[in-house]
Motif scaffolding. Structure first.
Motif, mmCIF file in Angstrom:
data_model
loop_
_atom_site.group_PDB
_atom_site.id
_atom_site.type_symbol
_atom_site.label_atom_id
_atom_site.label_comp_id
_atom_site.label_asym_id
_atom_site.label_seq_id
_atom_site.Cartn_x
_atom_site.Cartn_y
_atom_site.Cartn_z
ATOM 1 N N TRP A 127 5.641 -35.969 12.249
ATOM 2 C CA TRP A 127 6.147 -34.733 11.473
ATOM 3 C C TRP A 127 4.534 -34.394 11.917
ATOM 4 O O TRP A 127 4.362 -32.968 12.079
ATOM 5 C CB TRP A 127 6.732 -35.131 10.812
ATOM 6 C CG TRP A 127 6.828 -33.519 10.116
ATOM 7 C CD1 TRP A 127 7.036 -32.657 11.064
ATOM 8 C CD2 TRP A 127 6.637 -33.227 8.876
ATOM 9 N NE1 TRP A 127 7.600 -31.496 9.686
ATOM 10 C CE2 TRP A 127 7.218 -32.075 8.762
ATOM 11 C CE3 TRP A 127 6.601 -34.206 7.256
ATOM 12 C CZ2 TRP A 127 6.888 -31.501 7.445
ATOM 13 C CZ3 TRP A 127 6.433 -33.580 6.067
ATOM 14 C CH2 TRP A 127 7.136 -31.962 6.075
ATOM 15 N N PHE A 161 8.278 -31.889 20.576
ATOM 16 C CA PHE A 161 10.181 -33.431 20.647
ATOM 17 C C PHE A 161 9.442 -34.092 19.617
ATOM 18 O O PHE A 161 9.978 -34.976 18.952
ATOM 19 C CB PHE A 161 9.979 -33.982 21.780
ATOM 20 C CG PHE A 161 11.345 -32.218 22.544
ATOM 21 C CD1 PHE A 161 12.408 -32.450 22.395
ATOM 22 C CD2 PHE A 161 10.881 -31.746 23.965
ATOM 23 C CE1 PHE A 161 13.221 -30.944 23.407
ATOM 24 C CE2 PHE A 161 10.949 -30.818 24.703
ATOM 25 C CZ PHE A 161 12.737 -30.913 23.810
ATOM 26 N N VAL A 164 10.165 -33.081 16.195
ATOM 27 C CA VAL A 164 11.366 -32.695 15.920
ATOM 28 C C VAL A 164 11.792 -34.022 15.278
ATOM 29 O O VAL A 164 11.884 -34.230 14.035
ATOM 30 C CB VAL A 164 11.905 -31.965 16.929
ATOM 31 C CG1 VAL A 164 13.053 -32.105 15.927
ATOM 32 C CG2 VAL A 164 11.937 -30.549 17.129
ATOM 33 N N HIS A 165 11.519 -35.181 15.985
ATOM 34 C CA HIS A 165 11.474 -36.387 15.903
ATOM 35 C C HIS A 165 11.307 -36.926 14.167
ATOM 36 O O HIS A 165 12.107 -36.975 13.896
ATOM 37 C CB HIS A 165 11.122 -37.373 16.838
ATOM 38 C CG HIS A 165 11.343 -38.962 16.447
ATOM 39 N ND1 HIS A 165 12.047 -39.674 16.169
ATOM 40 C CD2 HIS A 165 9.841 -39.600 15.498
ATOM 41 C CE1 HIS A 165 11.758 -40.792 15.944
ATOM 42 N NE2 HIS A 165 10.893 -40.442 16.466
ATOM 43 N N ARG A 167 10.377 -34.685 11.838
ATOM 44 C CA ARG A 167 10.584 -34.201 11.010
ATOM 45 C C ARG A 167 12.537 -34.176 10.356
ATOM 46 O O ARG A 167 12.641 -34.820 9.561
ATOM 47 C CB ARG A 167 10.769 -32.558 12.053
ATOM 48 C CG ARG A 167 11.140 -32.168 10.285
ATOM 49 C CD ARG A 167 11.313 -30.129 10.936
ATOM 50 N NE ARG A 167 12.122 -30.328 12.417
ATOM 51 C CZ ARG A 167 12.850 -29.192 13.122
ATOM 52 N NH1 ARG A 167 11.178 -28.367 13.329
ATOM 53 N NH2 ARG A 167 13.583 -29.088 14.138
ATOM 54 N N GLU A 168 13.115 -34.199 11.199
ATOM 55 C CA GLU A 168 14.964 -35.490 11.362
ATOM 56 C C GLU A 168 14.322 -36.908 10.678
ATOM 57 O O GLU A 168 15.405 -37.044 9.392
ATOM 58 C CB GLU A 168 15.054 -35.529 12.708
ATOM 59 C CG GLU A 168 15.146 -33.657 13.470
ATOM 60 C CD GLU A 168 16.260 -33.318 12.472
ATOM 61 O OE1 GLU A 168 16.933 -33.431 12.120
ATOM 62 O OE2 GLU A 168 15.485 -32.328 11.753
#
Length: 310
Positions: A127, A161, A164-165, A167-168
């Motif tokens: 992140w 990407f 995003v990985h 962050r999730e």
């Protein structure tokens, strides 16, 4: 440009007017060394950064997470592969680059000289460190060296990407149990000081004069750091996480964040292989290279003299 530029003055005029330099073009030796240094640092950081997350492939909490982190590690190694190819075009053999890396003669980003301790580390690294990487790489999108300029959009796109990985992963932890939330906070507390020095020390303009004239450096280190802080401190606070810096504050007149300064001499030592996990990481690479040497030797082209004697 090939065949048209034969002096440093003409070269500077070319790049300052927006001209692009290709691997086979004439270039000042200082420019060539600077390009090699930039790309080698970037390649080594991608290569060694993948090691931080590689060990978590087998320990990811779900199959979906395992697939995602495997893909991310493949991306990082792929970035290194592309960048090492650029170095070969500049006359820097890959075997020589990797030998210098494994023997501690070349550097990679100081951020990647630390071990990971929990699954939350994977989230923080993807992140926040990949977000910091994108800021640094976007600053080079208009670099004068053409091959590097052309590969950077692909790298930035894939890094987005990765953000995003990460962050999730963090979103899942922070919406979970108290133990998971504590794990996320503990990881941020450990990694935040390292994120502060991710973009390197503040440097005076005169130190970067040649890089600026050659259009190899787009922005000062401190400007990139301030962009990262401006974008991500609000996001971190919004999620209820605490930043471990008592001096962190926003200065309204200057519109800049104030923070505890790193010990830059210590950071330099870490970057030269004196970090907590530097030698352990390099030893893993040494063992892997030795164990798989037979593959490289098998695939190596046969010298013409030996081919003729068969």
């Amino acid at each position: 440009m090939a065949g048209t530029v034969r002096s440093e003055q003409e070269f500077i005029a070319h790049v300052q007017s927006g001209g692009v330099v290709e691997a086979g073009d004439w270039m000042p030796e200082g420019y060539r060394r600077a390009v090699i240094r930039f790309i080698e640092m970037h390649a080594n950081s991608e290569y060694m950064g993948a090691l931080l997350e590689r060990d978590w492939i087998a320990r990811a909490p779900t199959l979906e997470r395992r697939i995602a982190i495997t893909s991310k590690v493949q991306d990082e190694v792929g970035h290194a592969q592309h960048l090492y190819c650029l170095l070969e075009d500049l006359g820097r053999p890959r075997a020589e680059v990797l030998s210098d890396l494994l023997e501690g003669r070349s550097r990679y980003n100081s951020f990647f000289h630390y071990p990971t301790a929990s699954w939350a580390d994977v989230g923080i690294i993807a992140w926040l460190s990949d977000a910091a990487s994108i800021i640094a790489q976007k600053a080079l999108l208009q670099t004068s060296y053409g091959p590097y300029r052309r590969i950077l959009p692909k790298i930035c796109w894939e890094e987005a990407f990765h953000v995003v990985h990460g962050r999730e992963i963090m979103r899942t932890l922070l919406s979970g149990t108290r133990q998971q939330r504590d794990m996320a906070q503990e990881a941020l507390t450990r990694w935040w000081p390292r994120l502060i020095y991710f973009h390197g020390p503040p440097t005076p303009a005169e130190k970067d004069a040649d890089l600026t004239i050659w259009k190899l450096k787009g922005r000062p280190n401190e400007d990139m750091r301030q962009e990262f802080l401006r974008l991500y401190i609000p996001k971190i606070h919004k999620w209820g996480l605490q930043l471990p810096d008592p001096q962190l504050s926003f200065d309204e007149p200057s519109q800049r964040w104030r923070y505890t300064q790193a010990d830059w001499e210590q950071v330099r030592l870490i970057g030269r292989g004196q970090g907590p996990a530097s030698q352990a990481q390099l030893e893993i690479r040494r063992r892997a290279m030795e164990d798989n040497r037979w593959v490289a030797e098998t695939l190596a082209p046969v010298p013409p003299a030996q081919e003729a004697s068969r």
